[in-house]
Design a protein around this motif. Structure first.
Motif, PDB file in Angstrom:
ATOM      1  N   GLY A 121       4.976  -7.691   0.634  1.00 38.60           N
ATOM      2  CA  GLY A 121       4.061  -8.062   1.696  1.00 38.60           C
ATOM      3  C   GLY A 121       3.066  -6.967   2.031  1.00 38.60           C
ATOM      4  N   ARG A 122       3.534  -5.739   2.110  1.00 40.32           N
ATOM      5  CA  ARG A 122       2.623  -4.631   2.451  1.00 40.32           C
ATOM      6  C   ARG A 122       1.602  -4.392   1.344  1.00 40.32           C
ATOM      7  NH1 ARG A 122       5.429   0.100   6.029  1.00 40.32           N
ATOM      8  NH2 ARG A 122       6.896  -1.191   7.195  1.00 40.32           N
ATOM      9  N   PHE A 123       2.045  -4.500   0.094  1.00 39.63           N
ATOM     10  CA  PHE A 123       1.079  -4.396  -0.991  1.00 39.63           C
ATOM     11  C   PHE A 123       0.049  -5.513  -0.903  1.00 39.63           C
ATOM     12  CE2 PHE A 123       4.187  -1.745  -3.441  1.00 39.63           C
ATOM     13  CZ  PHE A 123       3.322  -0.701  -3.722  1.00 39.63           C
ATOM     14  N   ALA A 124       0.499  -6.729  -0.627  1.00 42.40           N
ATOM     15  CA  ALA A 124      -0.424  -7.862  -0.541  1.00 42.40           C
ATOM     16  C   ALA A 124      -1.429  -7.665   0.581  1.00 42.40           C
ATOM     17  CB  ALA A 124       0.366  -9.155  -0.337  1.00 42.40           C
ATOM     18  N   VAL A 125      -0.970  -7.156   1.717  1.00 39.64           N
ATOM     19  CA  VAL A 125      -1.874  -6.900   2.839  1.00 39.64           C
ATOM     20  C   VAL A 125      -2.954  -5.896   2.425  1.00 39.64           C
ATOM     21  CG1 VAL A 125      -2.062  -5.827   5.121  1.00 39.64           C
ATOM     22  CG2 VAL A 125      -0.252  -7.479   4.671  1.00 39.64           C
ATOM     23  N   ARG A 126      -2.529  -4.793   1.849  1.00 41.67           N
ATOM     24  CA  ARG A 126      -3.489  -3.736   1.490  1.00 41.67           C
ATOM     25  C   ARG A 126      -4.467  -4.212   0.423  1.00 41.67           C
ATOM     26  NH1 ARG A 126      -3.524   1.482   2.738  1.00 41.67           N
ATOM     27  NH2 ARG A 126      -1.395   1.378   3.558  1.00 41.67           N
ATOM     28  N   LEU A 127      -3.958  -4.912  -0.604  1.00 39.08           N
ATOM     29  CA  LEU A 127      -4.833  -5.384  -1.676  1.00 39.08           C
ATOM     30  C   LEU A 127      -5.830  -6.414  -1.164  1.00 39.08           C
ATOM     31  CD1 LEU A 127      -2.172  -5.732  -4.510  1.00 39.08           C
ATOM     32  CD2 LEU A 127      -4.066  -4.087  -4.463  1.00 39.08           C
ATOM     33  N   ALA A 128      -5.364  -7.332  -0.324  1.00 42.52           N
ATOM     34  CA  ALA A 128      -6.263  -8.358   0.209  1.00 42.52           C
ATOM     35  C   ALA A 128      -7.332  -7.737   1.095  1.00 42.52           C
ATOM     36  CB  ALA A 128      -5.456  -9.404   0.978  1.00 42.52           C
ATOM     37  N   ALA A 129      -6.937  -6.774   1.919  1.00 39.68           N
ATOM     38  CA  ALA A 129      -7.908  -6.116   2.795  1.00 39.68           C
ATOM     39  C   ALA A 129      -8.952  -5.361   1.979  1.00 39.68           C
ATOM     40  CB  ALA A 129      -7.183  -5.179   3.760  1.00 39.68           C
ATOM     41  N   ARG A 130      -8.515  -4.676   0.938  1.00 39.79           N
ATOM     42  CA  ARG A 130      -9.450  -3.924   0.101  1.00 39.79           C
ATOM     43  C   ARG A 130     -10.390  -4.846  -0.666  1.00 39.79           C
ATOM     44  NH1 ARG A 130      -8.559   1.488  -0.891  1.00 39.79           N
ATOM     45  NH2 ARG A 130      -9.548   1.321  -2.932  1.00 39.79           N
ATOM     46  N   ALA A 131      -9.952  -6.095  -0.902  1.00 42.23           N
ATOM     47  CA  ALA A 131     -10.799  -7.063  -1.596  1.00 42.23           C
ATOM     48  C   ALA A 131     -11.817  -7.713  -0.663  1.00 42.23           C
ATOM     49  CB  ALA A 131      -9.931  -8.143  -2.243  1.00 42.23           C
ATOM     50  N   GLY A 132     -11.774  -7.355   0.627  1.00 42.11           N
ATOM     51  CA  GLY A 132     -12.734  -7.903   1.573  1.00 42.11           C
ATOM     52  C   GLY A 132     -12.301  -9.176   2.248  1.00 42.11           C
ATOM     53  N   ALA A 133     -11.012  -9.532   2.141  1.00 38.65           N
ATOM     54  CA  ALA A 133     -10.499 -10.741   2.788  1.00 38.65           C
ATOM     55  C   ALA A 133     -10.149 -10.464   4.247  1.00 38.65           C
ATOM     56  CB  ALA A 133      -9.275 -11.244   2.044  1.00 38.65           C
ATOM     57  N   TYR A 134     -10.074 -11.533   5.021  1.00 40.70           N
ATOM     58  CA  TYR A 134      -9.578 -11.447   6.401  1.00 40.70           C
ATOM     59  C   TYR A 134      -8.083 -11.700   6.332  1.00 40.70           C
ATOM     60  CZ  TYR A 134      -9.110 -12.178  11.414  1.00 40.70           C
ATOM     61  OH  TYR A 134      -8.736 -12.072  12.737  1.00 40.70           O
ATOM     62  N   VAL A 135      -7.277 -10.709   6.709  1.00 35.53           N
ATOM     63  CA  VAL A 135      -5.843 -10.758   6.459  1.00 35.53           C
ATOM     64  C   VAL A 135      -5.060 -11.038   7.742  1.00 35.53           C
ATOM     65  CG1 VAL A 135      -3.858  -9.521   5.537  1.00 35.53           C
ATOM     66  CG2 VAL A 135      -6.130  -9.123   4.571  1.00 35.53           C
ATOM     67  N   ILE A 136      -4.246 -12.088   7.684  1.00 34.47           N
ATOM     68  CA  ILE A 136      -3.322 -12.426   8.773  1.00 34.47           C
ATOM     69  C   ILE A 136      -1.921 -12.127   8.274  1.00 34.47           C
ATOM     70  CG2 ILE A 136      -2.503 -14.233  10.329  1.00 34.47           C
ATOM     71  CD1 ILE A 136      -5.132 -15.753   9.631  1.00 34.47           C
ATOM     72  N   ALA A 137      -1.244 -11.189   8.916  1.00 35.53           N
ATOM     73  CA  ALA A 137       0.096 -10.785   8.504  1.00 35.53           C
ATOM     74  C   ALA A 137       1.128 -11.408   9.426  1.00 35.53           C
ATOM     75  CB  ALA A 137       0.219  -9.262   8.532  1.00 35.53           C
ATOM     76  N   SER A 138       2.099 -12.099   8.849  1.00 29.46           N
ATOM     77  CA  SER A 138       3.181 -12.706   9.622  1.00 29.46           C
ATOM     78  C   SER A 138       4.455 -11.894   9.416  1.00 29.46           C
ATOM     79  CB  SER A 138       3.411 -14.149   9.165  1.00 29.46           C
ATOM     80  OG  SER A 138       4.585 -14.681   9.756  1.00 29.46           O
TER      81      SER A 138
END
Length: 216
Positions: A121-138
């Protein structure tokens, strides 16, 4: 040839424990999925890192003192990165990256990541944020929200009830890192409440998560 003076490191994953308990790995076989160290002997065809290179690998039997690894499963470790940290990258990091790519990650996407306080999950959050996505973490509890926030999440929610708009991508790192969303799924709050709580806590089954499918 003497072994290069680079510390050998290995990382323990839940999958390794499952292999040991389930009998999938024959008794006496070497466990492990990822290791870091130095190349003792380069590939005979000249491809891949040279002898002495610092590398990290994802390969079966990674807990062995030496292991033969396909060059495609190796990556060189920069001098600025401690191999002890690098060894934790392959399994969780690649699972997160493949799931996000399979779901169509891109700038401006609204991405929901459940189980965001865990390794994948933490990797996914960081990768998505770096790709310019709006990230919602549950996450499963407020106490688990600090890690995803530091990793770049724009919103951190306990469960998914606070999601008011549909998301473009949902990566379910609670049920398994290979569960990803179809494009333009309905808001998960309309389907169920996901939880990343302790073992035994209520969780939505894959059957009740209509936005989830297994990536290939």
């Amino acid at each position: 040839m003497p072994c290069p003076c680079v510390p050998w490191s290995a990382s323990l994953n839940y999958g390794d424990l499952n292999d040991a308990r389930s009998g999938r790995v024959p008794e006496g076989a070497v466990l492990g999925s990822e290791a870091a160290g130095a190349v003792v002997e380069a590939a005979a065809d000249g491809t891949g890192p040279k002898a002495g290179a610092r590398v990290v690998a994802m390969t079966p039997g990674a807990f062995a003192e030496r292991v033969a690894v396909d060059v495609a499963a190796l990556a060189e470790v920069p001098d600025t990165l401690d191999p002890v940290l690098a060894v934790a990258l392959p399994v969780a990091g690649i699972a997160a990256l493949r799931s996000l790519r399979a779901a169509g990650l891109g700038p401006g996407k609204r991405v929901l990541i459940t189980g965001a306080s865990g390794g994948v999950g933490r990797f996914a959050v960081r990768l998505a944020a770096r790709a310019g996505a709006y990230v919602i973490a549950s996450v499963g509890s407020a106490a688990r929200g600090a890690g995803p926030a530091e990793a770049g999440a724009h919103e951190v929610l306990v469960g998914v009830d606070g999601i008011e708009r549909p998301v473009d991508i949902a990566v379910d790192s609670v049920g398994g890192p290979q569960l990803v969303a179809v494009r333009n799924p309905l808001a998960p709050a309309a389907a169920c409440r996901a939880s990343a709580g302790p073992p035994g806590s209520p969780r939505c089954s894959r059957r009740t998560r209509p936005w989830a499918r297994r990536s290939r």
